[in-house]
Write a protein that holds these residues in place. Structure first.
Motif, PDB file in Angstrom:
ATOM      1  N   ARG A  13       0.833  -1.448  -0.096  1.00  0.00           N
ATOM      2  CA  ARG A  13       0.050  -0.074  -0.012  1.00  0.00           C
ATOM      3  C   ARG A  13       0.900   1.280  -0.060  1.00  0.00           C
ATOM      4  NH1 ARG A  13      -4.253   0.159   4.524  1.00  0.00           N
ATOM      5  NH2 ARG A  13      -4.429   2.169   3.828  1.00  0.00           N
ATOM      6  N   THR A  14       2.197   1.306   0.510  1.00  0.00           N
ATOM      7  CA  THR A  14       2.989   2.293   0.482  1.00  0.00           C
ATOM      8  C   THR A  14       3.051   2.704  -1.159  1.00  0.00           C
ATOM      9  OG1 THR A  14       4.005   1.362   2.434  1.00  0.00           O
ATOM     10  CG2 THR A  14       5.165   3.109   1.293  1.00  0.00           C
ATOM     11  N   LEU A  15       3.340   1.479  -1.753  1.00  0.00           N
ATOM     12  CA  LEU A  15       3.543   2.141  -3.350  1.00  0.00           C
ATOM     13  C   LEU A  15       2.611   2.663  -4.021  1.00  0.00           C
ATOM     14  CD1 LEU A  15       5.579  -1.136  -4.223  1.00  0.00           C
ATOM     15  CD2 LEU A  15       6.398   0.876  -2.692  1.00  0.00           C
ATOM     16  N   ASP A  16       1.244   2.593  -3.487  1.00  0.00           N
ATOM     17  CA  ASP A  16       0.326   3.222  -3.908  1.00  0.00           C
ATOM     18  C   ASP A  16       0.237   4.701  -3.553  1.00  0.00           C
ATOM     19  OD1 ASP A  16      -0.485   0.726  -5.359  1.00  0.00           O
ATOM     20  OD2 ASP A  16      -1.862   0.405  -3.519  1.00  0.00           O
ATOM     21  N   VAL A  17       0.901   4.983  -2.500  1.00  0.00           N
ATOM     22  CA  VAL A  17       0.812   6.525  -1.924  1.00  0.00           C
ATOM     23  C   VAL A  17       1.834   7.267  -2.590  1.00  0.00           C
ATOM     24  CG1 VAL A  17       1.335   7.633   0.020  1.00  0.00           C
ATOM     25  CG2 VAL A  17       0.061   5.597   0.222  1.00  0.00           C
ATOM     26  N   SER A  18       1.365   8.546  -3.042  1.00  0.00           N
ATOM     27  CA  SER A  18       2.296   9.380  -3.755  1.00  0.00           C
ATOM     28  C   SER A  18       3.563   9.529  -2.632  1.00  0.00           C
ATOM     29  CB  SER A  18       1.688  10.667  -4.246  1.00  0.00           C
ATOM     30  OG  SER A  18       2.068  11.460  -3.042  1.00  0.00           O
ATOM     31  N   PRO A  19       4.759   9.565  -3.496  1.00  0.00           N
ATOM     32  CA  PRO A  19       6.097   9.798  -2.483  1.00  0.00           C
ATOM     33  C   PRO A  19       5.853  11.162  -1.733  1.00  0.00           C
ATOM     34  CG  PRO A  19       6.496   8.878  -4.662  1.00  0.00           C
ATOM     35  CD  PRO A  19       5.302   9.075  -4.679  1.00  0.00           C
ATOM     36  N   LEU A  20       5.323  12.028  -2.338  1.00  0.00           N
ATOM     37  CA  LEU A  20       5.426  13.384  -1.476  1.00  0.00           C
ATOM     38  C   LEU A  20       4.258  13.165  -0.398  1.00  0.00           C
ATOM     39  CD1 LEU A  20       5.768  16.279  -1.507  1.00  0.00           C
ATOM     40  CD2 LEU A  20       3.582  16.697  -2.904  1.00  0.00           C
ATOM     41  N   ASP A  21       3.231  12.465  -0.364  1.00  0.00           N
ATOM     42  CA  ASP A  21       2.693  12.162   0.972  1.00  0.00           C
ATOM     43  C   ASP A  21       3.315  11.501   1.882  1.00  0.00           C
ATOM     44  OD1 ASP A  21       0.467  13.732  -0.350  1.00  0.00           O
ATOM     45  OD2 ASP A  21      -0.837  11.889  -0.908  1.00  0.00           O
ATOM     46  N   PHE A  22       3.975  10.578   1.394  1.00  0.00           N
ATOM     47  CA  PHE A  22       4.666   9.741   2.318  1.00  0.00           C
ATOM     48  C   PHE A  22       5.712  10.636   3.147  1.00  0.00           C
ATOM     49  CE2 PHE A  22       8.458   6.997   3.276  1.00  0.00           C
ATOM     50  CZ  PHE A  22       7.964   5.976   3.748  1.00  0.00           C
ATOM     51  N   TYR A  23       6.411  11.407   2.220  1.00  0.00           N
ATOM     52  CA  TYR A  23       7.369  12.197   2.965  1.00  0.00           C
ATOM     53  C   TYR A  23       6.608  13.126   3.900  1.00  0.00           C
ATOM     54  CZ  TYR A  23      11.157  15.463   2.737  1.00  0.00           C
ATOM     55  OH  TYR A  23      12.338  16.264   3.419  1.00  0.00           O
ATOM     56  N   ARG A  24       5.599  13.933   3.353  1.00  0.00           N
ATOM     57  CA  ARG A  24       5.027  14.649   4.130  1.00  0.00           C
ATOM     58  C   ARG A  24       4.511  14.212   5.537  1.00  0.00           C
ATOM     59  NH1 ARG A  24       0.974  17.607  -0.186  1.00  0.00           N
ATOM     60  NH2 ARG A  24       2.333  19.387  -0.933  1.00  0.00           N
ATOM     61  N   TYR A  25       4.105  12.750   5.678  1.00  0.00           N
ATOM     62  CA  TYR A  25       3.465  12.180   6.806  1.00  0.00           C
ATOM     63  C   TYR A  25       4.685  12.109   7.528  1.00  0.00           C
ATOM     64  CZ  TYR A  25       1.833   8.588  10.005  1.00  0.00           C
ATOM     65  OH  TYR A  25       1.382   8.062  11.133  1.00  0.00           O
ATOM     66  N   TYR A  26       5.747  11.585   7.285  1.00  0.00           N
ATOM     67  CA  TYR A  26       6.997  11.492   8.376  1.00  0.00           C
ATOM     68  C   TYR A  26       7.478  12.862   8.785  1.00  0.00           C
ATOM     69  CZ  TYR A  26       6.843   6.754   7.906  1.00  0.00           C
ATOM     70  OH  TYR A  26       6.500   5.377   7.966  1.00  0.00           O
ATOM     71  N   PHE A  27       7.663  13.848   7.805  1.00  0.00           N
ATOM     72  CA  PHE A  27       8.331  14.999   8.307  1.00  0.00           C
ATOM     73  C   PHE A  27       7.608  16.315   8.449  1.00  0.00           C
ATOM     74  CE2 PHE A  27      11.322  12.441   5.423  1.00  0.00           C
ATOM     75  CZ  PHE A  27      12.315  12.132   6.510  1.00  0.00           C
ATOM     76  N   ASP A  28       6.557  16.385   7.788  1.00  0.00           N
ATOM     77  CA  ASP A  28       5.612  17.394   8.169  1.00  0.00           C
ATOM     78  C   ASP A  28       4.585  17.375   9.190  1.00  0.00           C
ATOM     79  OD1 ASP A  28       7.024  18.696   5.959  1.00  0.00           O
ATOM     80  OD2 ASP A  28       5.416  18.674   4.473  1.00  0.00           O
ATOM     81  N   GLU A  29       3.889  16.319   8.889  1.00  0.00           N
ATOM     82  CA  GLU A  29       2.828  15.833   9.917  1.00  0.00           C
ATOM     83  C   GLU A  29       3.205  15.292  11.276  1.00  0.00           C
ATOM     84  OE1 GLU A  29      -0.463  13.477   8.163  1.00  0.00           O
ATOM     85  OE2 GLU A  29      -1.010  12.786  10.122  1.00  0.00           O
ATOM     86  N   LEU A  30       4.415  14.558  11.304  1.00  0.00           N
ATOM     87  CA  LEU A  30       5.097  14.180  12.667  1.00  0.00           C
ATOM     88  C   LEU A  30       6.137  15.010  12.996  1.00  0.00           C
ATOM     89  CD1 LEU A  30       4.755  10.302  12.064  1.00  0.00           C
ATOM     90  CD2 LEU A  30       3.042  11.623  12.839  1.00  0.00           C
ATOM     91  N   GLY A  31       6.701  15.628  12.211  1.00  0.00           N
ATOM     92  CA  GLY A  31       7.933  16.561  12.449  1.00  0.00           C
ATOM     93  C   GLY A  31       9.162  15.853  12.929  1.00  0.00           C
ATOM     94  N   LEU A  32       9.365  14.587  12.293  1.00  0.00           N
ATOM     95  CA  LEU A  32      10.511  13.624  12.611  1.00  0.00           C
ATOM     96  C   LEU A  32      11.657  14.328  11.628  1.00  0.00           C
ATOM     97  CD1 LEU A  32       8.847  10.151  12.225  1.00  0.00           C
ATOM     98  CD2 LEU A  32      10.169  10.750  14.043  1.00  0.00           C
ATOM     99  N   LYS A  33      12.858  14.078  12.307  1.00  0.00           N
ATOM    100  CA  LYS A  33      14.157  14.650  11.510  1.00  0.00           C
ATOM    101  C   LYS A  33      14.659  13.439  10.924  1.00  0.00           C
ATOM    102  CE  LYS A  33      13.578  18.662  13.640  1.00  0.00           C
ATOM    103  NZ  LYS A  33      12.585  19.587  12.577  1.00  0.00           N
ATOM    104  N   SER A  34      14.695  12.375  11.466  1.00  0.00           N
ATOM    105  CA  SER A  34      15.479  11.311  10.613  1.00  0.00           C
ATOM    106  C   SER A  34      14.471  10.025  10.338  1.00  0.00           C
ATOM    107  CB  SER A  34      16.583  11.119  11.767  1.00  0.00           C
ATOM    108  OG  SER A  34      17.222   9.855  11.097  1.00  0.00           O
ATOM    109  N   VAL A  35      14.615   9.607   9.150  1.00  0.00           N
ATOM    110  CA  VAL A  35      13.832   8.415   8.970  1.00  0.00           C
ATOM    111  C   VAL A  35      14.696   7.554   7.958  1.00  0.00           C
ATOM    112  CG1 VAL A  35      11.860   7.422   7.747  1.00  0.00           C
ATOM    113  CG2 VAL A  35      11.551   9.618   8.962  1.00  0.00           C
ATOM    114  N   GLN A  36      14.914   6.011   8.274  1.00  0.00           N
ATOM    115  CA  GLN A  36      15.415   5.258   7.399  1.00  0.00           C
ATOM    116  C   GLN A  36      14.323   4.247   6.852  1.00  0.00           C
ATOM    117  OE1 GLN A  36      19.204   3.457   8.630  1.00  0.00           O
ATOM    118  NE2 GLN A  36      18.308   1.561   7.813  1.00  0.00           N
ATOM    119  N   LEU A  37      14.445   3.998   5.405  1.00  0.00           N
ATOM    120  CA  LEU A  37      13.713   3.073   4.934  1.00  0.00           C
ATOM    121  C   LEU A  37      14.350   1.681   4.823  1.00  0.00           C
ATOM    122  CD1 LEU A  37      12.368   5.448   1.722  1.00  0.00           C
ATOM    123  CD2 LEU A  37      11.080   4.340   3.651  1.00  0.00           C
ATOM    124  N   ASN A  38      13.819   0.703   5.383  1.00  0.00           N
ATOM    125  CA  ASN A  38      14.318  -0.814   5.124  1.00  0.00           C
ATOM    126  C   ASN A  38      13.297  -1.452   4.205  1.00  0.00           C
ATOM    127  OD1 ASN A  38      16.070  -0.183   6.853  1.00  0.00           O
ATOM    128  ND2 ASN A  38      15.773  -1.441   8.374  1.00  0.00           N
TER     129      ASN A  38
END
Lengths: 689, 280
Positions: free
Chosen positions: A166-191
């Motif tokens: 389902r991640t692959l169905d989400v737009s990468p921009l929305d994915f990015y916004r979720y972690y960094f804009d909405e949650l305010g995280l500073k560091s994320v690693q994709l495994n």
């Protein structure tokens, strides 16, 4: 075999409070006991020290650490640290947690053992993670609530995200916004996901096709580059760093390292030794041995299963398409456990090879087309060495901005002064600041016979001082009232220099200041101030018998904050509480012994205050401050020079008789100390005249 | 003899050589470790013939010690099984110039280990140019490949560095002791049977020996004798190093490489200068 640095993935428990479908770890109740843990780390430390390892990073994984009591990792960590110190090994601890068991009761452990930093995991959208019946979006909401609670207390979180279909169905921009804009995280690693261990039954669901995953990664990378908002998204950043700065400067994820066998190993809850938690959980038949059953880790590390793993990269180069691949040097064949789970053979390349290639192509294109990255290269190398920053614009004056305190330190000299603030304190302080500015003071130190942050007018004092033309403003604090909001307000008001009092680690600090929870507050304050990039961030530690054995550890922790500029170790005058508790004040011969391992090379920020010269001749010293620094405790008092105020020391007679060449630069010894212990103590220190 | 002379000795005879700075050579870790026990702080570096099977025994040596592994390109992949050595020591690979050179250089540099081309073991130089191009143009090459790196940087800075500086055979600075305790200036000279001294306590050298004077006056002699080298357009990058042992040595592949290095350095200098102009 290892280099000088090695990482240990430590799985003290296989117990977990989550039931995530994509997890490779079987859940059991296996938990190592403290006695077993001592045996395990005794053997590990003996071996590592013997083969020349000097630094060990310990990654605490699960299972889930937070299914244990908060005290357990603390006790375990202390045991490990003591064993490692005994073997001359330096250890740092890192925590990976699902966070679902987090509550403020964990703060003390998180600050003491993990320096307020923790790693967690969160997928978007959530498909597989579940906690006590909470799944999907509700799981993420539950996680976010705990995350907010943790970060509001100053803790720092980084996150591992595992993409799903389902991640692959989400737009990468929305994915990015979720972690960094909405949650305010500073560091994320994709495994990348892999189906092994219990999750093998869902292999078809969990595994992702390399092509759409590659497209997603490449598009996400474009978003990451277009934003340029200072966050870290890995593995992108590490690959860029690797291309631009070289391997040594890049913190490469383990699945891209040249040979993981050379870098780390894993210890399980029953003493099992394997390559990593993924191997331990998914393929226990590939464990190297059991350290509870074998005294010598060296014998375990030559297990044929480990040697097979060690030979993997070489085999890939000889037998696979990897050698022809343009990106071999970036991926090194990828992850062996993913190869084993996806292709049934660890001597195959990573099953996400095609996805990685797409990502590497995108990164390489970006690096080639971004000359500013290379400018950064020339600007940032070589890394700046840490050095002591000391001194201020003179003359300076001390503003007693609070007489109230929530601590009751065992050495507090002005304990008798601590009371309610006088009703006209604001007026007194405003007058004092104005007078200081008019008389040419360039620096003000906001301190008190109590804790300045308890005074709600503190920011106004600072603002007035700055408006009146005072150049440098310093705040002394025990950290209790320091919040992100206060730090920002003080920054706007012109306070850019801080002293934070930290007298020990964990309970030691709490026992010294005689208030439970004060250590967490002090470390949180240090972390928040550090994050605001102050001009100076000094740590103040008052030496006493309760903390003298952990000074080195505390100094290590202080150095871990990038913005610290000095760590001052001071001996208090024997007034107030210090005199009452004189049996807990530091004895000079013991102090000399403990400071002998503190060298300017290892601890460049160290400076000693009010410590006799011969106790630590190699370290920088300060003593009574110059006359320019003025003291005023009450409005009714005259301002007196610091030297007159602090004339409580004397040069011991044996030092004079021995003709010590350092008498001119030595602060001497507290008169009351000399009365208590006599000249014999000094003779123990300097020898008979 | 100056104290600063670095003497390369077989590990098995290290204790017999009285010198302040030693490089100890062996193919066996046990021998290296034994020699280190004997001569300790005098060891300035280690030279291993290949990755020894008992490499783990080296773990007790001081970290940051310069360690050079002599490898044939076909054995390059072994570097991946020994990445711990790169983490522990100042590791580089001295690679024979032979078939498979490009692949060998690619593999070793991929593991972030620097490569030095072994000009004492030139068997086939046909891949020299492709190796240079890999070093110059492939962004994935993130560590130096010598002599390319120093020659290129030297040309770029307008201060060319020659092979004679990179592979020194100056008897006042570098000595090579063979198994029979004979003394010369490098391995290739030893292989050619050319010596100028022997070990008797310290290295005893005969400064009137033909080889000694040849080495000292090498550059001058090239001009005096009217050697082709002196008029070679890459002389300042070679200083006659390639033909010192064998005057009939075929320099052609190297000459191409030198010219390419010079051309690319010129190109880059021009680009940098134009970029500077643009910024101004």
């Amino acid at each position: 075999m290892f280099g000088r640095e090695v990482s240990i993935i430590f799985v003290p428990t296989a117990r977990c409070d989550c039931r995530c479908d994509h997890c490779f770890q079987p859940r059991t109740d296996d938990t190592i006991t403290l006695e077993e843990l001592s045996t395990v780390f005794q053997r590990i430390s003996t071996y590592l020290a013997g083969v020349g390892v000097t630094n060990v990073d310990i990654y605490w994984q699960g299972g889930e650490i937070m299914t244990l009591s908060p005290e357990w990792p603390l006790q375990a960590g202390r045991r490990i640290d003591a064993l490692f110190r005994g073997a001359n090994l330096s250890a740092r601890h890192f925590l990976q947690t699902n966070l679902m068991g987090y509550g403020p009761a964990w703060d003390s452990t998180l600050w003491e053992l993990f320096d307020g930093m923790l790693g967690s995991s969160l997928d978007f959208p959530n498909v597989y993670r579940r906690y006590r019946g909470i799944t999907g979006e509700a799981y993420n909401e539950s996680w976010v609530a705990r995350y907010r609670e943790a970060t509001s207390g100053g803790l720092h979180l980084s996150v591992i995200s595992v993409p799903n279909k389902r991640t692959l169905d989400v737009s990468p921009l929305d994915f990015y916004r979720y972690y960094f804009d909405e949650l305010g995280l500073k560091s994320v690693q994709l495994n990348t996901p892999f189906a092994a261990g219990p999750s093998r039954r869902l292999a078809g669901e969990i595994s992702l096709d390399a092509r759409p995953l590659g497209d997603f990664l490449a598009d996400l990378f474009e978003v990451y580059c277009s934003r340029d908002d200072g966050v870290t998204l890995d593995p992108f950043k590490s690959v860029i760093d690797r291309l631009v700065f070289g391997d040594n400067a890049a913190k490469t994820p383990c699945f891209f390292c040249p040979n993981c066998v050379s870098s780390f190993f894993c210890v399980g809850p029953r003493g099992e030794i394997g390559q990593c938690d993924a191997w331990l959980g998914s393929y226990p038949e590939n464990n190297f041995g059991n350290i509870l059953e074998s005294e010598n880790l060296g014998d375990i590390l030559v297990s044929p299963r480990r040697l097979e793993l060690a030979a993997r990269a070489e085999n890939l180069i000889r037998n696979s398409e990897c050698l022809e691949c343009a990106y071999m040097s970036l991926c090194n064949g990828g992850c062996p456990v993913r190869a084993k789970s996806g292709k049934g053979d660890l001597n195959q390349s990573d099953p996400q090879c095609e996805a990685y290639k797409k990502m590497f192509e995108a990164v390489e294109r970006h690096v080639r087309a971004s000359p500013h990255l290379w400018n950064k290269w020339s600007a940032s190398a070589p890394p700046e060495a840490r050095s002591l920053l000391w001194g201020w614009s003179e003359p300076g004056a001390i503003v007693f901005s609070s007489f109230e305190c929530n601590n009751n330190c065992i050495f507090c000299a002005p304990a008798h002064d601590r009371s309610k603030n006088p009703p006209d304190l604001d007026r007194q302080v405003f007058d004092f600041i104005t007078e200081c500015a008019q008389s040419g003071a360039k620096t003000l130190f906001f301190t008190g016979a109590g804790e300045p942050t308890l005074n709600p007018s503190l920011v106004d004092y600072a603002r007035l001082a700055k408006d009146a033309g005072i150049l440098e403003l310093y705040l002394f604090t025990n950290g209790s009232g320091v919040t992100e909001k206060l730090v920002e307000a003080l920054r706007r008001a012109g306070v850019e220099n801080y002293w934070v009092s930290i007298h020990g680690i964990g309970e030691t600090h709490d026992r010294i200041v005689r208030r439970k929870g004060s250590f967490v507050q002090a470390f949180r304050a240090l972390s928040l101030i550090n994050g605001s990039s102050p001009q100076r961030l000094n740590v103040n530690t008052c030496l006493n018998m309760l903390n003298v054995d952990e000074i080195e550890r505390l100094m290590d922790k202080t150095l871990g904050f990038a913005k610290t500029t000095a760590h001052c170790l001071c001996l208090l005058e024997w007034d107030g509480n210090a005199y009452t508790n004189r049996d807990k004040m530091c004895r000079l011969p013991l102090l000399r012994d403990r400071l002998s391992s503190i060298t300017p090379g290892r601890f460049p920020l160290t400076i000693l205050d009010n410590v006799p010269h011969c106790v630590a001749p190699r370290l920088p010293h300060i003593g009574n401050s110059p006359d320019d620094l003025r003291i005023k405790r009450r409005n009714t008092e005259q301002m007196v020079s610091n030297r007159l105020n602090m004339g409580h020391n004397a040069i011991p007679q044996p030092c004079v008789e021995k003709g010590c060449p350092h008498l001119e630069v030595c602060v001497g010894v507290d008169r009351r100390y000399l009365e208590e212990y006599g000249n014999d103590e000094i003779i123990t220190l300097i020898g008979r005249p | 003899m100056s104290d600063r002379v670095v003497v390369s000795v077989p590990a098995s005879v290290a204790r017999d050589v009285d010198a302040e700075a030693l490089i100890i050579r062996s193919g066996r870790s046990e021998e290296i470790v034994g020699a280190y026990r004997d001569v300790g702080a005098r060891v300035h570096g280690i030279e291993l013939s290949g990755f020894p099977a008992d490499a783990l025994k080296l773990a007790g040596l001081p970290s940051d010690l310069p360690v050079v592994i002599k490898l044939h390109p076909r054995d390059a992949a072994a570097v991946y099984a020994n990445t711990w050595m790169a983490d522990r020591f100042s590791l580089s690979v001295l690679m024979d110039v032979d078939q498979g050179l490009l692949q060998g250089v690619t593999i070793v540099t991929s593991a972030a280990v620097p490569v030095i081309l072994n000009l004492e073991e030139i068997h086939d130089a046909s891949e020299l140019m492709s190796a240079l191009r890999y070093y110059l143009h492939d962004r994935r090459c993130r560590v130096p490949v010598e002599f390319f790196h120093s020659a290129f940087i030297g040309c770029l800075r307008g201060a060319p560095v020659s092979l004679l500086q990179l592979y020194p055979e100056s008897p006042g600075m570098n000595l090579y002791v063979d198994q029979a305790l004979r003394v010369t200036a490098s391995e290739r000279l030893a292989r050619a049977g050319r010596f100028f001294g022997h070990v008797c306590g310290g290295a005893q050298v005969d400064t009137s020996a033909r080889l000694w004077t040849d080495l000292i006056d090498h550059k001058k002699n090239l001009f005096v004798s009217g050697s082709q080298c002196a008029s070679c357009e890459a002389f300042h990058l070679c200083d006659g190093y390639l033909r010192f042992v064998d005057s009939g040595f075929n320099c052609e592949p190297f000459l191409e490489v030198f010219l390419e290095i010079k051309a690319k350095a010129r190109e880059m200098a021009q680009d940098l200068s134009e970029a500077g102009d643009r910024e101004e």
